[in-house]
Design a protein around this motif. Sequence first.
Motif, PDB file in Angstrom:
ATOM      1  N   PHE A 269     -12.537  21.607   3.361  1.00  0.00           N
ATOM      2  CA  PHE A 269     -13.822  22.189   2.937  1.00  0.00           C
ATOM      3  C   PHE A 269     -14.508  23.402   3.688  1.00  0.00           C
ATOM      4  O   PHE A 269     -14.136  24.919   2.864  1.00  0.00           O
ATOM      5  N   ALA A 270     -14.324  23.137   4.587  1.00  0.00           N
ATOM      6  CA  ALA A 270     -15.231  24.146   5.615  1.00  0.00           C
ATOM      7  C   ALA A 270     -14.459  25.891   5.529  1.00  0.00           C
ATOM      8  O   ALA A 270     -14.007  26.761   5.524  1.00  0.00           O
ATOM      9  N   ILE A 271     -13.021  24.858   6.114  1.00  0.00           N
ATOM     10  CA  ILE A 271     -10.856  25.681   6.256  1.00  0.00           C
ATOM     11  C   ILE A 271     -11.303  27.155   5.115  1.00  0.00           C
ATOM     12  O   ILE A 271     -11.346  28.389   4.459  1.00  0.00           O
ATOM     13  N   LEU A 272     -12.002  26.284   3.731  1.00  0.00           N
ATOM     14  CA  LEU A 272     -11.461  27.245   2.275  1.00  0.00           C
ATOM     15  C   LEU A 272     -12.211  27.630   2.080  1.00  0.00           C
ATOM     16  O   LEU A 272     -12.135  29.070   1.589  1.00  0.00           O
ATOM     17  N   ALA A 273     -13.791  27.313   2.772  1.00  0.00           N
ATOM     18  CA  ALA A 273     -14.701  27.977   2.191  1.00  0.00           C
ATOM     19  C   ALA A 273     -15.200  29.921   3.055  1.00  0.00           C
ATOM     20  O   ALA A 273     -14.968  30.909   3.290  1.00  0.00           O
ATOM     21  N   ARG A 274     -14.248  29.297   4.763  1.00  0.00           N
ATOM     22  CA  ARG A 274     -13.953  30.673   5.521  1.00  0.00           C
ATOM     23  C   ARG A 274     -12.813  31.565   4.995  1.00  0.00           C
ATOM     24  O   ARG A 274     -13.131  32.657   5.001  1.00  0.00           O
TER      25      ARG A 274
END
Length: 367
Positions: A269-274
Amino acid sequence: MNIWMVLIAATALSSVLCNVLIPMAWRTALVDMPCERKQHASPVPLVGGLAVYGTMLIMMVALLPLEVDIRLFLVSASFMVLIGALDDRYDIDAGVRFIAQMLAAAVVVFGADVQITQLGNLFGTGVIELGAFSMPFTLLCIVAAMNAYNMIDGIDGLLGSMAMVAFAGVAALAFMNGQQLPLLVATILFGAMIPYLIRNIGFKYRPVRKIFMGDAGSMLVGFVVVWMLIMLTHPERILETWFASTPDVTPVRPIAVLWLIAVPLMDMFAILARRVMKGQSPFKPDREHLHHIFMRAGFSARQALAIISSIAVAKLALGLTLEWMQAPETVVLIAFVAIFALYLLMLKNIWKIVSWVRQQRHIEPSN
């Protein structure tokens, strides 16, 4: 049935399959070729996932009653492994892969009626029933897990370690709640992962032929993990005959299972958001994952593996403890969200943290 014998048998069978599949991988060009985004310098066979799948298939057919739920699960898993193997060999388009994942998930969701129907009493106002959203929510969870484990497969041993943490957590929760079926399946998969992990990490004192899991394996792991988590939280929806024969079975609270997959989930989720915030495709590969960050801070791949695995085990231990204590679900949710928020805050300031760590370790910056 002696669970230790199942573990030993799964480990031995997986080891045999690895030895059989490695020469086949070379003959069929099912190997991971070096490139600028990858650390290995020579082609590596992509058979880890196939060995785990073969072990799971053989032992589940041998040990479980082949009712419709199990048959549909194995059909769906087989289809997912086939698509993953084709992706490993021919590099399938991300859109086609996503459609295949949805189809595989739909087999068990619609065919076997395996669904997440409720989320528990998260806010202290009563159990949250999903109703008509049960099926699409379950599909989303399965596909998200498949991609989470696929995305975290970036350094030797990391995918295997995260998978074994999840399987160990499933086994622990199943044992705590008298659920024999997920305990058995988790034990099979835990044993099947051991030979892969040994070959993937390697040991200096005993050289072994290196293998990778491949997309076939990473997507299989995500698929199986969610299937087992639904078993834990909705035991009556999977293999009703087995459930009826074990009246002491109690369901696990849905919020508890998040701790089993906390690291892959948070990282995804952190990667997708970035990526979205940068205006990039969420499916575009990059080097911004948690293990990349640790390595840029000067840690070796094995040190990064040890740190991330320790974090995953710590989160699992916290989740199991909260479930064993039957802490209010609202408290468990707050704890999970707080840790995720702390993780996002760390990522927001990651380069300051990396710079500080480098100064402490006296490491020169690298590009």
